[in-house]
Design an enzyme around this catalytic site. Structure first.
Site, PDB file in Angstrom:
ATOM      1  N   GLU A   1     -33.994  -3.212 -51.071  1.00 62.28           N
ATOM      2  CA  GLU A   1     -34.339  -4.761 -50.955  1.00 62.28           C
ATOM      3  C   GLU A   1     -32.536  -5.515 -49.829  1.00 62.28           C
ATOM      4  O   GLU A   1     -32.798  -6.321 -50.185  1.00 62.28           O
ATOM      5  CB  GLU A   1     -34.406  -5.133 -52.058  1.00 62.28           C
TER       6      GLU A   1
ATOM      7  N   GLU B   1     -43.767   2.424 -55.181  1.00 56.32           N
ATOM      8  CA  GLU B   1     -43.714   0.868 -56.566  1.00 56.32           C
ATOM      9  C   GLU B   1     -44.596   0.312 -56.759  1.00 56.32           C
ATOM     10  O   GLU B   1     -45.235  -0.757 -56.388  1.00 56.32           O
ATOM     11  CB  GLU B   1     -42.975  -0.180 -56.476  1.00 56.32           C
TER      12      GLU B   1
ATOM     13  N   HIS C   1     -46.024  -3.554 -52.807  1.00 58.09           N
ATOM     14  CA  HIS C   1     -46.321  -4.257 -53.948  1.00 58.09           C
ATOM     15  C   HIS C   1     -47.118  -5.046 -53.492  1.00 58.09           C
ATOM     16  O   HIS C   1     -46.908  -6.084 -52.956  1.00 58.09           O
ATOM     17  CB  HIS C   1     -45.221  -4.934 -54.393  1.00 58.09           C
TER      18      HIS C   1
ATOM     19  N   ASP D   1     -48.427  -0.947 -55.912  1.00 57.96           N
ATOM     20  CA  ASP D   1     -49.838  -1.804 -57.105  1.00 57.96           C
ATOM     21  C   ASP D   1     -50.206  -2.443 -56.168  1.00 57.96           C
ATOM     22  O   ASP D   1     -50.073  -3.201 -55.667  1.00 57.96           O
ATOM     23  CB  ASP D   1     -49.228  -2.246 -58.130  1.00 57.96           C
TER      24      ASP D   1
ATOM     25  N   ASN E   1     -34.348   1.442 -49.542  1.00 52.76           N
ATOM     26  CA  ASN E   1     -36.119   0.978 -50.076  1.00 52.76           C
ATOM     27  C   ASN E   1     -36.333  -0.405 -49.458  1.00 52.76           C
ATOM     28  O   ASN E   1     -35.400  -1.316 -49.853  1.00 52.76           O
ATOM     29  CB  ASN E   1     -35.896   1.389 -51.438  1.00 52.76           C
TER      30      ASN E   1
HETATM   31  O1  G3I Z   1     -36.204  -5.852 -71.849  1.00 50.50           O
HETATM   32  C1  G3I Z   1     -36.125  -7.537 -72.197  1.00 50.50           C
HETATM   33  C2  G3I Z   1     -37.210  -8.063 -73.563  1.00 50.50           C
HETATM   34  O2  G3I Z   1     -35.489  -7.604 -74.451  1.00 50.50           O
HETATM   35  C3  G3I Z   1     -36.819  -9.230 -73.335  1.00 50.50           C
HETATM   36  O3  G3I Z   1     -37.404 -10.152 -74.372  1.00 50.50           O
HETATM   37  C4  G3I Z   1     -37.291  -9.960 -72.442  1.00 50.50           C
HETATM   38  C5  G3I Z   1     -36.901 -11.103 -72.261  1.00 50.50           C
HETATM   39  O4  G3I Z   1     -38.084 -11.543 -70.861  1.00 50.50           O
HETATM   40  O5  G3I Z   1     -36.922  -9.779 -71.058  1.00 50.50           O
HETATM   41  C6  G3I Z   1     -36.163  -8.027 -71.335  1.00 50.50           C
HETATM   42  O6  G3I Z   1     -36.403  -6.779 -69.641  1.00 50.50           O
HETATM   43  C7  G3I Z   1     -36.983  -7.562 -68.668  1.00 50.50           C
HETATM   44  C8  G3I Z   1     -37.282  -6.110 -68.231  1.00 50.50           C
HETATM   45  O7  G3I Z   1     -37.942  -6.285 -66.879  1.00 50.50           O
HETATM   46  C9  G3I Z   1     -38.678  -5.136 -68.767  1.00 50.50           C
HETATM   47  O8  G3I Z   1     -38.959  -5.807 -68.758  1.00 50.50           O
HETATM   48  C10 G3I Z   1     -36.650  -7.848 -67.714  1.00 50.50           C
HETATM   49  O9  G3I Z   1     -36.237 -10.129 -68.416  1.00 50.50           O
HETATM   50  C11 G3I Z   1     -37.444  -8.204 -66.644  1.00 50.50           C
HETATM   51  O10 G3I Z   1     -36.542  -9.444 -65.432  1.00 50.50           O
HETATM   52  C12 G3I Z   1     -36.829  -7.313 -66.093  1.00 50.50           C
HETATM   53  O11 G3I Z   1     -37.944  -7.083 -65.213  1.00 50.50           O
HETATM   54  C13 G3I Z   1     -38.025  -5.977 -64.302  1.00 50.50           C
HETATM   55  C14 G3I Z   1     -37.699  -6.162 -63.158  1.00 50.50           C
HETATM   56  O12 G3I Z   1     -37.184  -5.343 -61.492  1.00 50.50           O
HETATM   57  C15 G3I Z   1     -36.273  -7.016 -62.569  1.00 50.50           C
HETATM   58  O13 G3I Z   1     -35.748  -6.875 -61.521  1.00 50.50           O
HETATM   59  C16 G3I Z   1     -38.959  -5.520 -64.015  1.00 50.50           C
HETATM   60  O14 G3I Z   1     -39.100  -4.494 -65.507  1.00 50.50           O
HETATM   61  C17 G3I Z   1     -39.234  -4.096 -62.765  1.00 50.50           C
HETATM   62  O15 G3I Z   1     -40.543  -3.278 -62.709  1.00 50.50           O
HETATM   63  C18 G3I Z   1     -38.851  -4.730 -61.613  1.00 50.50           C
HETATM   64  O16 G3I Z   1     -39.167  -3.463 -60.662  1.00 50.50           O
HETATM   65  C19 G3I Z   1     -38.836  -4.501 -59.225  1.00 50.50           C
HETATM   66  C20 G3I Z   1     -38.093  -2.604 -58.894  1.00 50.50           C
HETATM   67  O17 G3I Z   1     -36.789  -2.622 -59.111  1.00 50.50           O
HETATM   68  C21 G3I Z   1     -37.285  -3.090 -57.152  1.00 50.50           C
HETATM   69  N1  G3I Z   1     -38.507  -3.625 -56.899  1.00 50.50           N
HETATM   70  C22 G3I Z   1     -39.735  -5.007 -57.180  1.00 50.50           C
HETATM   71  C23 G3I Z   1     -39.691  -4.824 -58.382  1.00 50.50           C
HETATM   72  C24 G3I Z   1     -40.769  -5.392 -58.994  1.00 50.50           C
HETATM   73  O18 G3I Z   1     -40.059  -7.011 -59.298  1.00 50.50           O
END
Ligand code: G3I
Length: 507
Positions: A157, A292, A261, A294, A217
């Site tokens: 990104e 990625e 996405h 969806d 990516n």
């Molecule tokens: O695990 C904690 C949990 O303990 C807590 O209670 C909760 C509260 O907010 O957060 C949880 O962590 C979250 C994590 O995902 C696991 O679910 C984070 O807040 C959240 O920010 C994180 O989001 C991830 C995101 O990247 C962050 O930028 C998404 O899962 C993940 O799918 C997403 O993936 C990105 C790729 O890396 C890059 N391209 C876009 C894609 C989608 O945004």
């Protein structure tokens, strides 16, 4: 061996055989047999037969049996990001979850994509550091898992939102310097963190004899255009980066990830020129992956096309039609467990390991089972770098060229396996009515499975004969086929290609 059959029993035999071959060298355990794998009905198996991987993003908590059964590749959704694994000074720490995922992948005969090293978001202790700390981290991350990681997203990104065609302006872009103010970071005197990060990664890969491929990516780079037909400037900016750093003298970038996405955002819709854009990047010689995937199922304003299953079909077909599109990864298993659950963008409903296949799943499986196409690029999608399939190549023949046929051979190699895509171009002045292409292996490669041709091997001599649908090659036209093979640790490119007995030029 006589191969090329799509019979499920043969297919599952291949899976067992390749897993056993890998187990023999201690690389993986044999995949656990399941009912679906026995019938060959699995996204990963169908994809493998078509010569690409079909993967999923997951965290350790999502590793139910469906992951190893349906998918042939695994991306840690969050567990290899710097905010988890980067310690001070570019060290690597806290890799427990990442190790769990890598070990699971190995045990289930899946390849792994490392995600991700240099990223403005979730940067953790890398945030705000300079290139030398980034370089230390790149080295440590690459060496931590070595060849257990087939592809690494080295830079993620890097480009701005809203179709500006510019780079982002926050860290790590703040490391960049445009020395002559000409609007790019491509001059030797410029500082470019993308170039410097890939340079470091390439140097580590080379000096440690790794096979890991190095990828860039991004999202909203999928189409040549965006909503309304305007040029996709973000994709063009990515194209220029990949063009620059995948070619001599750099040769740093091996692969580009289109995150995919897809949703109703004007820059994130599915455009009809998706395949043409995949092809444009592929013609630079890099692998293209949909990393990625969806697809929003909210049809309220219908920008991305009608019907999620049809949309999935279209996207998967766009990849299948380009031999160098070598992998698709969906960003999660089920809708309810997705980062975007409200859009219901994935292939399964349900949760906690109890999943139900959606219509989108069936569409993807059907499309994968159809395999690669031998059709030429669509007339609405001209490539700036490749001659039209109906007109002979305008390039000036070199003294060794124009033998009547040209062969493009590309491979995608991991551990002891590989897939290869072969395209034959008829550069003679006569239509070819049926063909057989022969070559010899310089190493111990063995073809185990083929599609769009019947391939036989005797010793190191291989013969590929046309299928019914691709037997005729018009003047200037092409025929393509692919195959899967094994190798004993080295996979040198074959030579001595001849079509119907006449030597071919290799491009
Ligand atoms: O695990 C904690 C949990 O303990 C807590 O209670 C909760 C509260 O907010 O957060 C949880 O962590 C979250 C994590 O995902 C696991 O679910 C984070 O807040 C959240 O920010 C994180 O989001 C991830 C995101 O990247 C962050 O930028 C998404 O899962 C993940 O799918 C997403 O993936 C990105 C790729 O890396 C890059 N391209 C876009 C894609 C989608 O945004």
């Amino acid at each position: 061996v006589s191969i090329g059959s799509g019979h499920p029993r043969i297919r599952s035999a291949i899976v067992v055989l390749s897993a056993a071959a890998l187990a023999a060298v201690g690389a993986v355990a044999v995949r656990t047999p399941t009912a679906d794998a026995a019938t060959g009905d699995s996204l990963g198996v169908a994809a493998e037969k078509a010569g690409l991987f079909f993967g999923v993003a997951a965290s350790p908590g999502r590793l139910s049996s469906i992951v190893g059964r349906e998918f042939s590749q695994l991306t840690p959704e969050n567990d290899m990001k710097p905010d988890t694994i980067a310690g001070s000074g570019g060290s690597v720490q806290n890799t427990g979850n990442a190790d769990t995922l890598v070990n699971y992948a190995q045990s289930n005969n899946m390849i792994v994509r490392g995600h991700t090293m240099v990223w403005y978001s979730q940067a953790g202790s890398l945030q705000g550091t300079g290139q030398s700390t980034l370089n230390t981290f790149i080295k440590n991350a690459l060496l931590k898992w070595g060849n257990k990681i087939a592809y690494w997203d080295v830079v993620n990104e890097s480009l701005d939102d809203n179709n500006t065609g510019k780079r982002r302006n926050q860290w790590p872009h703040t490391l960049d310097k445009d020395s002559n103010n000409d609007g790019d970071y491509f001059d030797d005197a410029d500082t470019d963190y993308i170039r410097d990060s890939f340079k470091q990664a390439r140097q580590v890969v080379q000096s440690n004899g790794l096979k890991t491929k190095l990828c860039i990516n991004d999202y909203d780079i999928e189409g040549l255009t965006v909503k309304g037909g305007a040029k996709n400037n973000k994709s063009e900016a990515m194209y220029q980066i990949v063009k620059k750093y995948s070619q001599e003298p750099y040769k740093y970038i091996d692969c580009v990830g289109f995150q995919s996405h897809f949703n109703d955002n004007p820059n994130s819709i599915i455009t009809d020129d998706l395949e043409a854009n995949i092809r444009r990047f592929a013609e630079l010689g890099v692998e293209v992956h949909l990393t990625e995937l969806d697809i929003d199922d909210d049809l309220s304003n219908n920008d991305i096309g009608s019907g999620q299953a049809a949309n999935y079909r279209k996207v998967v077909r766009s990849c299948l039609n380009v031999p160098k599109c070598t992998g698709i990864t969906v960003w999660g298993i089920s809708d309810s467990e997705s980062w975007r659950s409200s859009e219901r963008g994935l292939l399964f409903s349900g949760g906690n390991g109890n999943y139900t296949k959606k219509a989108a799943y069936t569409a993807v499986l059907e499309e994968l089972k159809k395999g690669r196409s031998t059709t030429s690029p669509s007339p609405t999608s001209p490539s700036p770098t490749t001659p039209s399939p109906t007109s002979p190549s305008p390039t000036t023949p070199s003294p060794t060229m124009e033998t009547g046929c040209r062969v493009a051979y590309t491979d995608n190699t991991w551990n002891n396996g590989f897939t290869a895509a072969v395209t034959i171009t008829n550069t003679s002045s006569n239509t070819i009515d049926s063909w057989s292409l022969t070559w010899s292996w310089p190493g111990d490669q063995k073809v185990t499975n083929a599609w769009n041709a019947t391939v036989t091997q005797s010793g190191n001599q291989v013969t590929a004969r046309n299928g019914g649908h691709n037997k005729t090659i018009e003047v200037g036209g092409t025929a393509s086929f692919g195959f899967q093979g094994s190798h004993g640790g080295d996979n040198p490119t074959p030579g001595g290609f001849a079509l119907n007995g006449s030597p071919c030029t290799v491009s």
